[in-house]
Design a protein around this motif. Structure first.
Motif, PDB file in Angstrom:
ATOM      1  N   SER A  61       0.860   2.759  -6.467  1.00  0.00           N
ATOM      2  CA  SER A  61       0.460   1.377  -6.200  1.00  0.00           C
ATOM      3  C   SER A  61      -0.248   0.771  -7.407  1.00  0.00           C
ATOM      4  O   SER A  61       0.040  -0.364  -7.796  1.00  0.00           O
ATOM      5  CB  SER A  61      -0.423   1.279  -4.951  1.00  0.00           C
ATOM      6  OG  SER A  61      -1.669   1.896  -5.145  1.00  0.00           O
ATOM      7  N   HIS A  66       1.537  -2.889  -2.430  1.00  0.00           N
ATOM      8  CA  HIS A  66       0.716  -2.965  -1.216  1.00  0.00           C
ATOM      9  C   HIS A  66       1.179  -1.972  -0.154  1.00  0.00           C
ATOM     10  O   HIS A  66       0.358  -1.394   0.563  1.00  0.00           O
ATOM     11  CB  HIS A  66       0.695  -4.393  -0.677  1.00  0.00           C
ATOM     12  CG  HIS A  66      -0.174  -5.292  -1.492  1.00  0.00           C
ATOM     13  ND1 HIS A  66       0.301  -6.023  -2.548  1.00  0.00           N
ATOM     14  CD2 HIS A  66      -1.498  -5.550  -1.437  1.00  0.00           C
ATOM     15  CE1 HIS A  66      -0.690  -6.710  -3.093  1.00  0.00           C
ATOM     16  NE2 HIS A  66      -1.795  -6.421  -2.440  1.00  0.00           N
ATOM     17  N   GLN A  91      -0.074   1.370  -1.089  1.00  0.00           N
ATOM     18  CA  GLN A  91      -1.496   1.447  -0.737  1.00  0.00           C
ATOM     19  C   GLN A  91      -1.654   1.837   0.737  1.00  0.00           C
ATOM     20  O   GLN A  91      -2.455   2.696   1.079  1.00  0.00           O
ATOM     21  CB  GLN A  91      -2.174   0.095  -1.024  1.00  0.00           C
ATOM     22  CG  GLN A  91      -3.647   0.075  -0.784  1.00  0.00           C
ATOM     23  CD  GLN A  91      -4.448   0.869  -1.798  1.00  0.00           C
ATOM     24  OE1 GLN A  91      -3.946   1.312  -2.813  1.00  0.00           O
ATOM     25  NE2 GLN A  91      -5.713   1.059  -1.520  1.00  0.00           N
ATOM     26  N   SER A 150       4.909  -6.283  -6.362  1.00  0.00           N
ATOM     27  CA  SER A 150       3.630  -6.536  -5.697  1.00  0.00           C
ATOM     28  C   SER A 150       3.682  -6.086  -4.235  1.00  0.00           C
ATOM     29  O   SER A 150       2.757  -5.426  -3.747  1.00  0.00           O
ATOM     30  CB  SER A 150       3.281  -8.022  -5.790  1.00  0.00           C
ATOM     31  OG  SER A 150       2.082  -8.287  -5.103  1.00  0.00           O
ATOM     32  N   ASP A 151       4.760  -6.432  -3.556  1.00  0.00           N
ATOM     33  CA  ASP A 151       4.909  -6.018  -2.151  1.00  0.00           C
ATOM     34  C   ASP A 151       4.991  -4.499  -2.042  1.00  0.00           C
ATOM     35  O   ASP A 151       4.388  -3.903  -1.140  1.00  0.00           O
ATOM     36  CB  ASP A 151       6.153  -6.655  -1.536  1.00  0.00           C
ATOM     37  CG  ASP A 151       6.044  -8.159  -1.395  1.00  0.00           C
ATOM     38  OD1 ASP A 151       4.911  -8.681  -1.372  1.00  0.00           O
ATOM     39  OD2 ASP A 151       7.099  -8.818  -1.294  1.00  0.00           O
TER      40      ASP A 151
END
Length: 72
Positions: free
Chosen positions: A49, A24, A27, A20-21
């Motif tokens: 991402s 981001h 992104q 998840s990190d």
């Protein structure tokens, strides 16, 4: 922040299984490349991402860059 520093950081996050990190950060990297009108690199970052974390905002980023790249 330099996008290449962020790429190194994402590699560390992936090794730590923090998808998840990492998503981001990819992104953010895509946003940097998009501002530089480097659409191929932006698309690659946005694809990465969205593959790590399917999120509507990530897909919107992909659509926006596809649209921009066809207008250029």
């Amino acid at each position: 922040m330099d996008e290449y520093i962020l790429l190194k950081e994402t590699a560390l996050l992936l090794k730590q299984q923090k998808h998840s990190d990492a998503a981001h950060l990819y992104q953010k990297i895509g946003e940097i490349f998009e501002r530089k009108n480097d659409f191929q690199k932006a698309l690659a970052a946005y694809h990465k991402s969205s593959s790590l974390l399917p999120h509507p905002d990530f897909y919107l980023s992909l659509a926006r860059v596809y649209e921009k790249s066809h207008q250029a």
